[in-house]
Design a protein around this motif. Structure first.
Motif, PDB file in Angstrom:
ATOM      1  N   GLY A  66       0.805  -1.212   0.000  1.00 13.32           N
ATOM      2  CA  GLY A  66       0.000   0.000   0.000  1.00 13.32           C
ATOM      3  C   GLY A  66       0.841   1.267   0.000  1.00 13.32           C
ATOM      4  O   GLY A  66       1.761   1.432  -0.789  1.00 13.32           O
ATOM      5  N   MET A  67       0.525   2.178   0.947  1.00 15.85           N
ATOM      6  CA  MET A  67       1.196   3.478   0.990  1.00 15.85           C
ATOM      7  C   MET A  67       2.680   3.347   1.309  1.00 15.85           C
ATOM      8  O   MET A  67       3.497   4.119   0.831  1.00 15.85           O
ATOM      9  CB  MET A  67       0.516   4.373   2.033  1.00 15.85           C
ATOM     10  N   GLN A  68       3.035   2.361   2.155  1.00 15.16           N
ATOM     11  CA  GLN A  68       4.458   2.170   2.475  1.00 15.16           C
ATOM     12  C   GLN A  68       5.248   1.850   1.211  1.00 15.16           C
ATOM     13  O   GLN A  68       6.367   2.336   1.020  1.00 15.16           O
ATOM     14  CB  GLN A  68       4.616   1.042   3.494  1.00 15.16           C
ATOM     15  N   ASN A  69       4.656   1.045   0.354  1.00 17.17           N
ATOM     16  CA  ASN A  69       5.318   0.685  -0.895  1.00 17.17           C
ATOM     17  C   ASN A  69       5.494   1.905  -1.793  1.00 17.17           C
ATOM     18  O   ASN A  69       6.551   2.094  -2.417  1.00 17.17           O
ATOM     19  CB  ASN A  69       4.487  -0.381  -1.614  1.00 17.17           C
ATOM     20  N   VAL A  70       4.461   2.761  -1.846  1.00 17.99           N
ATOM     21  CA  VAL A  70       4.529   3.970  -2.669  1.00 17.99           C
ATOM     22  C   VAL A  70       5.639   4.889  -2.159  1.00 17.99           C
ATOM     23  O   VAL A  70       6.476   5.373  -2.929  1.00 17.99           O
ATOM     24  CB  VAL A  70       3.172   4.699  -2.661  1.00 17.99           C
ATOM     25  N   PHE A  71       5.648   5.132  -0.834  1.00 22.15           N
ATOM     26  CA  PHE A  71       6.658   6.025  -0.253  1.00 22.15           C
ATOM     27  C   PHE A  71       8.064   5.459  -0.432  1.00 22.15           C
ATOM     28  O   PHE A  71       9.006   6.190  -0.742  1.00 22.15           O
ATOM     29  CB  PHE A  71       6.356   6.263   1.237  1.00 22.15           C
ATOM     30  N   GLU A  72       8.220   4.159  -0.211  1.00 25.90           N
ATOM     31  CA  GLU A  72       9.559   3.555  -0.353  1.00 25.90           C
ATOM     32  C   GLU A  72      10.048   3.624  -1.791  1.00 25.90           C
ATOM     33  O   GLU A  72      11.245   3.837  -2.043  1.00 25.90           O
ATOM     34  CB  GLU A  72       9.524   2.106   0.140  1.00 25.90           C
ATOM     35  N   THR A  73       9.133   3.464  -2.729  1.00 26.78           N
ATOM     36  CA  THR A  73       9.515   3.546  -4.147  1.00 26.78           C
ATOM     37  C   THR A  73       9.972   4.959  -4.497  1.00 26.78           C
ATOM     38  O   THR A  73      11.012   5.153  -5.155  1.00 26.78           O
ATOM     39  CB  THR A  73       8.323   3.144  -5.040  1.00 26.78           C
ATOM     40  N   ILE A  74       9.192   5.971  -4.072  1.00 25.59           N
ATOM     41  CA  ILE A  74       9.536   7.358  -4.393  1.00 25.59           C
ATOM     42  C   ILE A  74      10.833   7.767  -3.709  1.00 25.59           C
ATOM     43  O   ILE A  74      11.774   8.265  -4.347  1.00 25.59           O
ATOM     44  CB  ILE A  74       8.384   8.301  -3.971  1.00 25.59           C
ATOM     45  N   ILE A  75      10.895   7.539  -2.390  1.00 26.98           N
ATOM     46  CA  ILE A  75      12.062   7.993  -1.626  1.00 26.98           C
ATOM     47  C   ILE A  75      13.306   7.193  -2.028  1.00 26.98           C
ATOM     48  O   ILE A  75      14.402   7.757  -2.180  1.00 26.98           O
ATOM     49  CB  ILE A  75      11.781   7.865  -0.120  1.00 26.98           C
ATOM     50  N   GLY A  76      13.143   5.884  -2.235  1.00 23.38           N
ATOM     51  CA  GLY A  76      14.276   5.052  -2.642  1.00 23.38           C
ATOM     52  C   GLY A  76      14.815   5.462  -3.999  1.00 23.38           C
ATOM     53  O   GLY A  76      16.033   5.528  -4.204  1.00 23.38           O
ATOM     54  N   GLY A  77      13.915   5.761  -4.939  1.00 21.02           N
ATOM     55  CA  GLY A  77      14.333   6.191  -6.274  1.00 21.02           C
ATOM     56  C   GLY A  77      15.077   7.516  -6.232  1.00 21.02           C
ATOM     57  O   GLY A  77      16.112   7.681  -6.884  1.00 21.02           O
ATOM     58  N   LEU A  78      14.545   8.468  -5.454  1.00 21.83           N
ATOM     59  CA  LEU A  78      15.210   9.771  -5.333  1.00 21.83           C
ATOM     60  C   LEU A  78      16.553   9.637  -4.623  1.00 21.83           C
ATOM     61  O   LEU A  78      17.535  10.305  -4.988  1.00 21.83           O
ATOM     62  CB  LEU A  78      14.302  10.748  -4.574  1.00 21.83           C
ATOM     63  N   GLU A  79      16.614   8.766  -3.628  1.00 22.89           N
ATOM     64  CA  GLU A  79      17.870   8.558  -2.897  1.00 22.89           C
ATOM     65  C   GLU A  79      18.943   7.999  -3.829  1.00 22.89           C
ATOM     66  O   GLU A  79      20.085   8.478  -3.831  1.00 22.89           O
ATOM     67  CB  GLU A  79      17.635   7.595  -1.735  1.00 22.89           C
ATOM     68  N   ASP A  80      18.585   7.011  -4.624  1.00 26.04           N
ATOM     69  CA  ASP A  80      19.546   6.442  -5.583  1.00 26.04           C
ATOM     70  C   ASP A  80      20.020   7.501  -6.574  1.00 26.04           C
ATOM     71  O   ASP A  80      21.202   7.540  -6.948  1.00 26.04           O
ATOM     72  CB  ASP A  80      18.905   5.264  -6.338  1.00 26.04           C
ATOM     73  N   PHE A  81      19.101   8.353  -7.013  1.00 21.21           N
ATOM     74  CA  PHE A  81      19.446   9.400  -7.980  1.00 21.21           C
ATOM     75  C   PHE A  81      20.433  10.391  -7.368  1.00 21.21           C
ATOM     76  O   PHE A  81      21.404  10.805  -8.024  1.00 21.21           O
ATOM     77  CB  PHE A  81      18.169  10.124  -8.410  1.00 21.21           C
ATOM     78  N   VAL A  82      20.200  10.774  -6.118  1.00 26.48           N
ATOM     79  CA  VAL A  82      21.082  11.732  -5.442  1.00 26.48           C
ATOM     80  C   VAL A  82      22.468  11.128  -5.213  1.00 26.48           C
ATOM     81  O   VAL A  82      23.493  11.767  -5.482  1.00 26.48           O
ATOM     82  CB  VAL A  82      20.454  12.191  -4.104  1.00 26.48           C
ATOM     83  N   ILE A  83      22.513   9.885  -4.742  1.00 20.94           N
ATOM     84  CA  ILE A  83      23.800   9.238  -4.473  1.00 20.94           C
ATOM     85  C   ILE A  83      24.587   9.045  -5.770  1.00 20.94           C
ATOM     86  O   ILE A  83      25.816   9.192  -5.796  1.00 20.94           O
ATOM     87  CB  ILE A  83      23.584   7.876  -3.775  1.00 20.94           C
ATOM     88  N   ALA A  84      23.880   8.734  -6.865  1.00 20.55           N
ATOM     89  CA  ALA A  84      24.553   8.539  -8.149  1.00 20.55           C
ATOM     90  C   ALA A  84      25.214   9.827  -8.639  1.00 20.55           C
ATOM     91  O   ALA A  84      26.223   9.782  -9.352  1.00 20.55           O
ATOM     92  CB  ALA A  84      23.556   8.027  -9.194  1.00 20.55           C
ATOM     93  N   ASN A  85      24.666  10.974  -8.265  1.00 22.96           N
ATOM     94  CA  ASN A  85      25.184  12.255  -8.750  1.00 22.96           C
ATOM     95  C   ASN A  85      26.108  12.950  -7.750  1.00 22.96           C
ATOM     96  O   ASN A  85      27.067  13.606  -8.150  1.00 22.96           O
ATOM     97  CB  ASN A  85      24.021  13.190  -9.094  1.00 22.96           C
ATOM     98  N   LEU A  86      25.815  12.836  -6.459  1.00 21.06           N
ATOM     99  CA  LEU A  86      26.604  13.535  -5.451  1.00 21.06           C
ATOM    100  C   LEU A  86      27.542  12.619  -4.686  1.00 21.06           C
ATOM    101  O   LEU A  86      28.385  13.107  -3.919  1.00 21.06           O
ATOM    102  CB  LEU A  86      25.686  14.253  -4.453  1.00 21.06           C
ATOM    103  N   GLY A  87      27.381  11.312  -4.853  1.00 26.81           N
ATOM    104  CA  GLY A  87      28.175  10.373  -4.067  1.00 26.81           C
ATOM    105  C   GLY A  87      27.640  10.276  -2.643  1.00 26.81           C
ATOM    106  O   GLY A  87      26.586  10.830  -2.315  1.00 26.81           O
ATOM    107  N   GLU A  88      28.403   9.588  -1.799  1.00 23.38           N
ATOM    108  CA  GLU A  88      27.949   9.381  -0.417  1.00 23.38           C
ATOM    109  C   GLU A  88      27.829  10.703   0.345  1.00 23.38           C
ATOM    110  O   GLU A  88      27.069  10.805   1.303  1.00 23.38           O
ATOM    111  CB  GLU A  88      28.916   8.438   0.307  1.00 23.38           C
ATOM    112  N   GLU A  89      28.604  11.705  -0.061  1.00 27.74           N
ATOM    113  CA  GLU A  89      28.525  13.006   0.602  1.00 27.74           C
ATOM    114  C   GLU A  89      27.132  13.629   0.437  1.00 27.74           C
ATOM    115  O   GLU A  89      26.700  14.435   1.261  1.00 27.74           O
ATOM    116  CB  GLU A  89      29.593  13.953   0.042  1.00 27.74           C
ATOM    117  N   GLY A  90      26.457  13.233  -0.631  1.00 30.82           N
ATOM    118  CA  GLY A  90      25.125  13.796  -0.873  1.00 30.82           C
ATOM    119  C   GLY A  90      24.039  13.199  -0.007  1.00 30.82           C
ATOM    120  O   GLY A  90      22.912  13.710   0.017  1.00 30.82           O
TER     121      GLY A  90
END
Length: 240
Positions: A66-90
Motif C-alpha cells: 500500500g502506501m508504504q510501498n509507494v513512499f519507499e519507491t519514491i524515496i528510494g528512487g530519489l535517494e539512488d538518484f542523489v547518491i549517483a550524482n553527489l556520491g555518499e557526501e550527498g
C-alpha cells in the motif's frame, strides 16, 4: 468566487472557509494582502503529507504494501538518484531534497482537485522556496570551504578570475529568480488552461487535460528537485 491564475475561479473551498465569521477578510486586511488562499492551501498540503507520513510510520511492515510501498519507491528512487550524482557526501541532503520534491508535488497536484488552487501558482510560494534553496547551498559551500569558497566564483582560468568574480555572483543571484519563474510560470499557465477548458467544456474539455497535467506537474516538481541537487553539487565540489 475566488481567483486562480488570474481568472475567476468558480469555487474555492478556502473562500468558503474564510467566509465563516469573515475571519479571512480580517486577516487579509490586517496583513495588507489580497488573499491568503495560497498559504491556507499550502498548510493543507503540509497536513496531508504529515498525516500520510504518520499513517505509514504506524503501519511499517517488513514486506511493504500500500502506501508504504509507494513512499519507499519514491524515496528510494530519489535517494539512488542523489547518491549517483553527489556520491555518499550527498546522503546528508536527501531529507531536504526528498521533502522539496514531495512538498512541491503535493502543492502542484492540489491544483487538480476541484475547488482547490495550487499554492505554487502564487509567485510567493515558489519564491520563498527558491530563496531557501539559494541560502542553503551557499551556507553549505561556505561551511565546507570557508574563505576558499570564493574560488567557486573565479572560474577555471586564472587570468579571467577578475571578470568571473563579477559574472559568477550575478549568475548565482539569478538562480532563485530562475527557480521561481520556472515553477510559477508553468503551474500558473496550467491552472489558466484548466479553468478555460472548464468554462468551455466542463467535462470533455478538462478531463483529458488532467492526465496531461499530472505528468507536467510531476516534471516541474522533479526539475526543482534536480536543480537544487545540482546547486548543492556545485557547492560541495572542489573548485578548479
Amino acid at each position: 468566487m475566488g481567483f486562480a491564475g488570474g481568472l475567476p475561479h468558480p469555487l474555492l473551498y478556502m473562500d468558503m472557509l474564510k467566509s465563516i465569521g469573515h475571519w479571512g477578510a480580517h486577516v487579509e486586511q490586517a496583513l495588507g494582502v489580497d488573499s491568503i488562499n495560497h498559504v491556507l492551501y499550502m498548510w493543507l498540503v503540509m497536513a496531508i503529507i504529515l498525516g500520510l507520513g504518520l499513517m505509514v510510520r504506524s503501519r511499517l511492515q517488513l514486506v511493504p504494501g500500500g502506501m508504504q510501498n509507494v513512499f519507499e519507491t519514491i524515496i528510494g528512487g530519489l535517494e539512488d538518484f542523489v547518491i549517483a550524482n553527489l556520491g555518499e557526501e550527498g546522503r546528508q541532503f536527501i531529507p531536504l531534497l526528498v521533502t522539496i520534491f514531495i512538498f512541491i508535488l503535493g502543492m502542484n497536484w492540489l491544483g487538480l482537485v476541484p475547488g482547490c488552487d495550487a499554492p505554487t501558482a502564487n509567485i510567493n510560494t515558489p519564491a520563498a522556496m527558491a530563496i531557501i534553496v539559494f541560502c542553503f547551498y551557499q551556507f553549505v559551500g561556505i561551511k565546507k570551504w570557508g574563505f576558499g569558497y570564493i574560488k567557486h566564483f573565479m572560474g577555471p582560468v586564472g587570468f579571467l578570475a577578475p571578470l568571473m568574480l563579477i559574472l559568477e555572483p550575478i549568475s548565482h543571484i539569478a538562480r532563485p529568480l530562475s527557480l521561481t519563474l520556472r515553477l510559477f510560470g508553468n503551474i500558473r499557465g496550467e491552472e489558466i488552461v484548466l479553468i478555460l477548458m472548464f468554462f468551455l467544456a466542463p467535462v470533455l474539455g478538462s478531463l483529458p487535460m488532467y492526465f496531461l497535467f499530472i505528468l507536467a506537474k510531476t516534471i516541474q516538481a522533479f526539475i526543482f528537485f534536480m536543480l537544487t541537487m545540482l546547486y548543492l553539487q556545485g557547492a560541495i565540489e572542489h573548485a578548479h
